[in-house]
Write an enzyme that holds these catalytic residues in place. Structure first.
Site, PDB file in Angstrom:
ATOM      1  N   ASP A  51      81.533 122.888  72.315  1.00 46.33           N
ATOM      2  CA  ASP A  51      81.032 121.679  71.490  1.00 46.33           C
ATOM      3  C   ASP A  51      81.495 121.697  70.027  1.00 46.33           C
ATOM      4  OD1 ASP A  51      78.404 121.100  69.469  1.00 46.33           O
ATOM      5  OD2 ASP A  51      78.126 119.951  71.368  1.00 46.33           O
ATOM      6  N   TYR A  56      84.065 119.910  61.200  1.00 49.97           N
ATOM      7  CA  TYR A  56      84.101 121.298  61.292  1.00 49.97           C
ATOM      8  C   TYR A  56      85.402 121.782  61.180  1.00 49.97           C
ATOM      9  CZ  TYR A  56      79.242 121.087  63.073  1.00 49.97           C
ATOM     10  OH  TYR A  56      78.018 121.078  63.241  1.00 49.97           O
ATOM     11  N   LYS A  86      82.028 115.168  68.108  1.00 51.75           N
ATOM     12  CA  LYS A  86      80.927 114.285  67.569  1.00 51.75           C
ATOM     13  C   LYS A  86      81.716 113.326  66.432  1.00 51.75           C
ATOM     14  CE  LYS A  86      77.336 117.727  67.929  1.00 51.75           C
ATOM     15  NZ  LYS A  86      78.313 119.066  68.132  1.00 51.75           N
ATOM     16  N   HIS A 119      76.728 112.028  65.628  1.00 50.88           N
ATOM     17  CA  HIS A 119      76.066 113.355  65.213  1.00 50.88           C
ATOM     18  C   HIS A 119      74.788 113.377  64.426  1.00 50.88           C
ATOM     19  CE1 HIS A 119      77.476 117.729  63.258  1.00 50.88           C
ATOM     20  NE2 HIS A 119      76.263 117.370  63.617  1.00 50.88           N
TER      21      HIS A 119
END
Length: 322
Positions: A51, A56, A86, A119
């Site tokens: 995930d 990120y 996401k 998200h």
């Protein structure tokens, strides 16, 4: 090859999703080669669900890890790995959804993702970095148009399943009024210290699977707490069961029918987090967890609340769910 076979849940799309996933968020993020090695260690331990999210910065490392795992025969095919990514808040607009997914797929080196998630029910101005200071940067979130764009991603075969994250009951209801493809997953903060009974019941009624972030209370993050890992209730149960506190907390989530996204880059804890499937909590254990552990949301969401923004109170953000 892998040490643990992880059980799956069948989503409302008919796709199987491993009930334990490995998260890719960290601040600061490890160097690319280090993170790639961590993901490979996770594959070796038995993780088959990863995930991540574009903001990120972990998509390239996962791409490299999956490629190497295939080359080394750790997995037989791409289909053996379930990958969730996401849509970040800067792209949460109808015209930006598909381009954002295509960029993610390019970084991942994939033709499709298994699950694509909105998200947050939040849109911020393009180019905004982070979420510590969003004053004047938050824009109205077009829930109908954004979901229609998510459905287009599904229809094009770029995402086998689509879902949401951090949506409360009112926002889910609003989405479902217009959806031709219902969300397969709602990924939310949930743990023994924030049990989300109302939201879980609603999702169960609507056939939406609940996936969990912050299953251990984010005790290592700036916004989390040690309330779960230091819980005397969990410690007592863990001693009696011969398990760790983390395993008890994760097992409780599993027994609620939810899937869990764990995030430990420590090799031994990675393995421990998978070892929650072949034992169970007693009714007495469950009752103690339900009745004796204080309830408090870990991530309050204050950073999204502004007098001149779309959300003027936490109740508006979270739909009053508790």
């Amino acid at each position: 090859m892998c040490e643990v076979a992880v059980a799956e849940v069948v989503l409302n799309t008919g796709e199987g999703m491993p009930l334990i996933g490995m998260g890719g968020a960290a601040s600061p993020l490890p160097p690319l080669d280090v993170l790639t090695s961590i993901f490979l260690e996770a594959v070796e331990a038995g993780y088959r669900h990863f995930d991540i999210v574009a903001c990120y910065g972990s998509e390239e490392a996962l791409s490299r890890a999956v490629t190497e795992a295939l080359e080394r025969g750790l997995v037989k095919s791409r289909g053996d790995i379930f990958i969730t990514t996401k849509l970040w808040c800067t792209d949460a607009h109808p015209g930006l959804v598909l381009p954002a997914l295509k960029k993610s797929l390019q970084r991942l080196g994939l033709e499709y993702v298994d699950l694509y998630i909105i998200h947050w029910p939040i849109r911020v101005k393009e180019g905004t970095e982070g979420w510590l200071d969003l004053k004047g940067k938050m824009l109205p979130f077009d829930i109908k148009g954004t979901w229609e764009a998510m459905e287009e991603c599904s229809k094009l075969g770029l995402a086998k399943s689509i879902g949401v994250s951090n949506f409360g009951t009112k926002k889910l209801s609003q989405l479902l009024m217009h959806a031709t493809i219902p969300p397969a997953v709602n990924q939310v903060e949930m743990n023994v210290g924030w049990q989300q009974e109302k939201l879980r019941a609603y999702c169960r009624e609507k056939g939406i699977h609940v996936s969990v972030w912050s299953p251990l209370g984010a005790n290592g993050a700036s916004w989390g707490s040690l309330a779960i890992m230091e819980s005397h209730v969990l410690k007592e149960i863990a001693i009696a069961r011969g398990k760790t506190v983390a395993q008890v907390a994760l097992r409780w989530i599993y027994e609620q029918g939810a899937s869990v996204i764990v995030k430990s880059f420590n090799k031994e804890r990675m393995k421990e987090n998978l070892q929650i499937l072949d034992w169970g909590l007693s009714q007495e254990d469950s009752d103690k967890i339900k009745l004796q552990i204080p309830q408090r949301r870990g991530l309050a969401g204050d950073m999204f609340i502004y007098k001149d923004g779309p959300y003027k109170s936490l109740d508006e953000l979270w739909d009053g769910d508790a």
